[in-house]
Scaffold this active site. Structure first.
Site, mmCIF file in Angstrom:
data_model
loop_
_atom_site.group_PDB
_atom_site.id
_atom_site.type_symbol
_atom_site.label_atom_id
_atom_site.label_comp_id
_atom_site.label_asym_id
_atom_site.label_seq_id
_atom_site.Cartn_x
_atom_site.Cartn_y
_atom_site.Cartn_z
ATOM 1 N N CYS A 186 0.846 -1.195 0.000
ATOM 2 C CA CYS A 186 0.000 0.000 0.000
ATOM 3 C C CYS A 186 0.883 1.248 0.000
ATOM 4 C CB CYS A 186 -0.948 0.014 1.196
ATOM 5 S SG CYS A 186 -0.157 0.393 2.769
ATOM 6 N N ASP A 208 -12.173 19.714 -29.399
ATOM 7 C CA ASP A 208 -11.746 19.896 -30.777
ATOM 8 C C ASP A 208 -12.872 19.379 -31.673
ATOM 9 O OD1 ASP A 208 -9.912 20.226 -33.044
ATOM 10 O OD2 ASP A 208 -9.932 18.041 -33.072
#
Length: 737
Positions: free
Chosen positions: A13, A420
């Site tokens: 972790c 775009d």
């Protein structure tokens, strides 16, 4: 510049990553020279300073209680060893099980020797009799087994005056033994060991989900030898770029490429998340790991095996684990102060009440141990990385490649999006919309002559004409004496007669059009179409209108984004104003900006950031990459987009499916919500037990149950993200841009 990689055993972790950064960082010139792949337990060291020996790094890592193995020893032939020894693979599980079984054995022995279940449960001290020696021995062995992986890290934390959850547990266990609470000491050790095992399992589950992607790509390919045409089966690593590969019906496609022969339907779900098979014909792209349907196809390999779309997805998701989300960074900073603060609080509870109020030393010391147990930040530390890994993996399964935890959270905060136009809101493939023959010409005849001329050109409008001719089965002979007229059109000879093909502007300049033709041409151009006119020496043969197609889902996607709270949706393009206006009306964006250069797009996106808040830039081309870097989060159309856009982007839509965008926003918000709820729940449980301990009402059993329960709940709450699905939006009818 020196580069070394290590397999870190025991790194499960973000807490271990923080420890490694603090200890290894100074040795290699700073934390910035370290990168981590949590899923595969990999640490990469990049150093430009004095040479560093691998033995020095392994020694520093060993001092933390973890083990570093050079990646070259762990991997063979580029394939990392999954099969390790039984102890390496299952040692944590075996020790945890041994600890649990020893506790059960010790408890049953206590019941058998003293004849009282309640006395054994209470620990024996309440009856005035000590624990039987055999029971003590079994409990001690349970503590050793459960604490085998914890003790070295606790010792390291104590020696370096950097208290962490391992040190908290070690102090609590030693304290419980000191006051004779052997049952609770053993139980704390076992349950903490179980919590760490569950944490390792949760990361392992995400690791296996990514590793499953690796397994879907075949190891060999049928390579067609260019010299004699024989078919050889070779490892995919040995197939060169440009080679022709044969894929039979029902087989997996081994490499990325472009279809050169045959037609089929391909299941692209492993790469793009698309639930329906996609038709593939000559010129269409195919991806490694996808499944061919009922037709045999041949394709030209366009990428080596190590750089296929699938390989890049796996690599980017793995590297993304090291890019920690803001919530992860907050938890890490909080834990640095939280852990020592809780140890100080436990110390105060142990000594202040007896000194000030004259209370029982043993009783208040016991309450201090309760504080230490419940203060363990295990559930707090686990909550965020498990959620982030699950969120990234779920997104990758559905064709949304997110390159780190920071970018997983970002879409949740979006207030504006810049799209775009070409290739993003539109398909980026101009198509013939209308064919208008004149002067006794037919549609087929006009298209035949146009294809004969345009067969010499690579212009996008030329490709649209050739594709239309191919779709209608029109066979043509290339025109002779072909000449390009720069910026205007072209000329060529067909069947001994000269023909011209070009723009409306060229026809206007030659004063060859009639008023009626001019009116029709202006009408088509006002609708956003590009015109291709064709004429010979004495008349106009006809005109063809060409337009890019708006993606059918674009309008629905914009409406969904607006309903999710995205206040401003802008379309930006380098196209002319009339074409952009037509597309904007069809899609329903809030505003559009046309005739922009790449630097203009950067300026506009930066302005949107200032005016509207966090902004996403969605694009697909090389000219979009600079604007992407100026946005809060950049999103690329990954299937057909340029490599520059995909590499620059924080997120890539591998299926080019815009419907993934609203899902991405929802998924990001759900992930962030789960992270916040996990943190709040973990801290809430701890605060409750602190209050109970101060009041003298808590006990170790309750603290153990609460800490264990909190850890389990946050783990499974985070893993729920693996089940996130992408709803299919209803198909909409396409319109011309």
């Amino acid at each position: 510049m020196e580069r070394m990689a290590f397999r870190i055993r025991g790194m499960c972790c973000g807490d271990e990553i923080s420890v490694l950064k603090r200890q290894v960082g100074p040795l290699v010139g700073g934390e910035l020279n370290l990168s981590f792949d949590l899923l595969n337990g990999k640490m990469t060291v990049v150093s430009s300073g004095p040479p560093i020996r691998a033995e020095e790094i392994t020694a520093v890592v060993a001092a933390t209680g973890m083990q570093a193995v050079p990646w070259v020893d762990f991997c063979s032939g580029g394939v990392c060893a999954v099969e390790e020894g039984l102890w390496r693979r299952h040692g944590r599980l075996l020790l945890c099980c041994a600890s649990g079984l020893l506790i059960v054995a010790g408890f049953l022995l206590h019941v058998f020797q003293n004849g009282s279940f309640l006395e054994a449960l209470a620990g024996g001290e309440h009856a005035g009799r000590p624990f039987p020696p055999g029971t003590v021995m079994l409990y001690a062995c349970a503590i050793v087994a459960g604490g085998w992986n914890i003790a070295p890290r606790a010792f390291f934390a104590a020696r370096n005056l950097q208290p962490d959850m391992n040190l908290l547990m070690a102090v609590a266990v030693v304290g419980a033994i000191w006051i004779g609470q052997w049952t609770e000491a053993a139980s704390v050790t076992f349950l903490f060991s179980l919590a760490l095992l569950l944490e390792s399992w949760s990361v392992g589950r995400a690791r296996n989900a990514i590793r499953a992607l690796t397994d879907i790509s075949p190891r060999t390919a049928r390579f067609i030898c260019p010299t004699d045409g024989d078919i050889e089966e070779k490892p995919v690593d040995d197939v060169p770029v440009g080679a022709t590969v044969l894929v039979r019906p029902g087989e997996k496609i081994p490499l990325d490429g472009t279809v050169t022969a045959g037609a089929s339907w391909v299941d692209e779900a492993p790469i793009t998340g698309e639930s329906l098979p996609v038709e593939k014909r000559m010129g269409d792209p195919v991806f490694a790991g996808t499944v061919n349907g009922e037709g045999a196809i041949e394709f030209r390999a366009t990428r080596p095996s190590g750089d296929t779309t699938l390989a890049r997805i796996i690599r980017m998701v793995e590297e993304g684990q090291a890019r920690r989300a803001p919530a992860e960074q907050w938890v890490e900073r909080f834990a640095r102060f939280y852990t020592p603060a809780m140890m100080i609080l436990a110390g105060l509870i142990a000594v202040a009440p007896p000194l000030v109020l004259g209370g029982d030393w043993t009783g208040w010391f016991y309450q201090a141990l309760v504080i230490l147990v419940i203060a363990c930040p295990c559930s707090l530390v686990i909550s965020t990385p498990v959620s982030v890994v699950s969120g990234l993996t779920a997104a990758a399964r559905h064709g949304v490649l997110i390159k780190g935890g920071a970018f997983l959270e970002a879409p949740a905060h979006l207030r504006s999006i810049a799209f775009d136009k070409t290739g993003t809101l539109t398909r980026g493939e101009p198509r013939i919309q209308e064919i208008i023959p004149m002067d006794d010409h037919t549609e087929s005849g006009l298209l035949l002559n146009a294809a004969a001329l345009e067969s010499h050109s690579t212009h996008p409008l030329a490709r649209a004409i050739l594709n239309a001719a191919q779709a209608r089965g029109i066979e043509y002979t290339p025109a002779r004496d072909f000449t390009i007229l720069p910026g205007m059109g072209a000329r060529g000879v067909i069947d001994g007669r000269p023909y011209w093909i070009g723009s409306h502007r060229m026809l206007e300049s030659l004063e060859r059009e009639s008023p009626l033709f001019h009116e029709m041409a202006c009408r088509l151009e006002d609708a956003g179409h590009s015109l291709v006119a064709m004429w010979c020496d004495d008349h106009i043969c006809g005109v063809m209108s060409v337009a890019d197609m708006v993606r059918p889902e674009a309008g629905e996607v914009i409406r969904e984004l607006k309903s999710l709270g995205v206040r401003r949706v802008v379309m930006i393009t380098g196209d002319n104003h009339r074409t952009a206006a037509q597309a904007a009306r069809a899609i329903g964006v809030d505003e559009f900006h046309s005739e922009l250069l790449p630097e203009d797009k950067v300026e506009l996106v930066s302005k949107m950031e200032q005016e509207s808040g966090p902004t996403a830039m969605v694009g697909d081309g090389v000219n979009d990459a600079p604007a992407m870097t100026a946005s809060s989060v950049s999103i690329a159309m990954g299937a057909m987009g340029s490599d520059a856009a995909v590499e620059t982007a924080d997120i890539a839509l591998m299926s080019d499916d815009l419907t993934r965008l609203p899902w991405l926003v929802r998924h990001s918000r759900r992930t962030l919500g789960i992270i916040k709820s996990n943190i709040a729940f973990s801290l809430g449980v701890k605060a409750l037990f602190v209050v109970l301990s101060v009041m003298g009402l808590a006990n170790l059993w309750g603290a153990i149950a609460a800490d264990m329960g909190a850890s389990l709940l946050v783990i499974f709450n985070g893993l729920r993200l693996l089940g996130d699905t992408v709803p299919r939006s209803p198909a909409l009818t396409g319109t011309a841009a």
